[in-house]
Design a protein around this motif. Sequence first.
Motif, short mmCIF file in Angstrom:
data_model
loop_
_atom_site.label_atom_id
_atom_site.label_comp_id
_atom_site.label_asym_id
_atom_site.label_seq_id
_atom_site.Cartn_x
_atom_site.Cartn_y
_atom_site.Cartn_z
N PHE A 84 0.86 -1.18 0.00
CA PHE A 84 0.00 0.00 0.00
C PHE A 84 0.89 1.22 0.00
O PHE A 84 1.86 1.30 0.75
CB PHE A 84 -0.89 0.00 1.24
N LYS A 86 1.06 5.74 -0.43
CA LYS A 86 0.28 6.97 -0.34
C LYS A 86 1.19 8.16 -0.60
O LYS A 86 2.34 8.18 -0.16
CB LYS A 86 -0.31 7.06 1.06
N LYS A 91 -3.68 7.37 -3.31
CA LYS A 91 -3.36 6.12 -2.63
C LYS A 91 -3.37 5.00 -3.66
O LYS A 91 -4.19 5.02 -4.57
CB LYS A 91 -4.39 5.81 -1.54
N CYS A 125 -5.88 2.38 -7.95
CA CYS A 125 -5.59 3.70 -7.41
C CYS A 125 -6.86 4.22 -6.73
O CYS A 125 -7.96 4.10 -7.27
CB CYS A 125 -5.07 4.64 -8.49
N ASN A 133 1.06 12.39 -8.51
CA ASN A 133 0.81 11.77 -7.20
C ASN A 133 0.72 10.25 -7.32
O ASN A 133 1.14 9.54 -6.41
CB ASN A 133 -0.47 12.32 -6.58
N ALA A 137 3.03 7.75 -5.23
CA ALA A 137 2.39 6.77 -4.34
C ALA A 137 2.82 5.35 -4.71
O ALA A 137 3.04 4.51 -3.83
CB ALA A 137 0.87 6.91 -4.40
N ASP A 140 6.18 4.84 -3.35
CA ASP A 140 6.07 4.65 -1.90
C ASP A 140 5.76 3.19 -1.58
O ASP A 140 6.34 2.59 -0.69
CB ASP A 140 4.99 5.58 -1.33
N ALA A 141 4.83 2.61 -2.34
CA ALA A 141 4.46 1.21 -2.13
C ALA A 141 5.61 0.28 -2.51
O ALA A 141 5.90 -0.69 -1.79
CB ALA A 141 3.21 0.86 -2.94
#
Length: 175
Positions: A84, A86, A91, A125, A133, A137, A140-141
Motif C-alpha cells: 500500500f 500513499k 493512494k 488507485c 501523485n 504513491a 512509496d508502495a
Amino acid sequence: MSREETAYIEKLVAINRVAKVVKGGKRFSFAALVVVGDGKGRVGFASGKAKEVTDAVKKASEKAKKSMIRVPMREGRSLHHDAFGKFGAGKVVLRSAPAGTGIIAGGAMRSVFEALGIQDVVSKCLGSANPFNMVRATFDALMSTVSPRYIASKRGKKIGEITSRRTTAAKAAAK
C-alpha cells in the motif's frame, strides 16, 4: 557494463503545459514526468521543465536515471507481497498476481510496472488520479516491499521457513 551502455526503458507519463502571461502575450513552458527502468528490477522517476517538450523529457530522463531504486521481485515477474502506498491525496494498492495475469493497472502505474519489468500485478488507485501523485504513491508502495531473503536474514531463519508459511497459509485460506 557502464551506466550509459545499459538499455533503459523510458516511459513518458504526463506533460503539463504552463503559460506565463507577459506584456506581449503568453510564454509557454512544459513540465514532463518520465519513468525510467531497466526491466530487471530497477526503476526511477523524475520531472523536468523546459521551454520545449523534448528538452523537458531529456532533463527528466537524465534525472530519473540518477534516482533509480531496486525493487525485489518474485521469479522476476511479480511482487513478493501486497503493498500500500500513499502520496498526498493519492493512494495505491498493489497486489502480487499468479503467472499469466498481466499488468492490471491504470496509466501512470502501468508505466512504472512496464519500466520495472513486472509482468503480473493487480493494482488499484484510490483518491486522486493525478499522474504525479500516482507515480509517487506507487514508488512509496514499491519501496516498502521486501524479499523473503531479507526477512529471513533479519529474523535469523532460513528462507524455507518464511516462504513455507505463505504456501500453507494460502492452502488453508482456500479450504
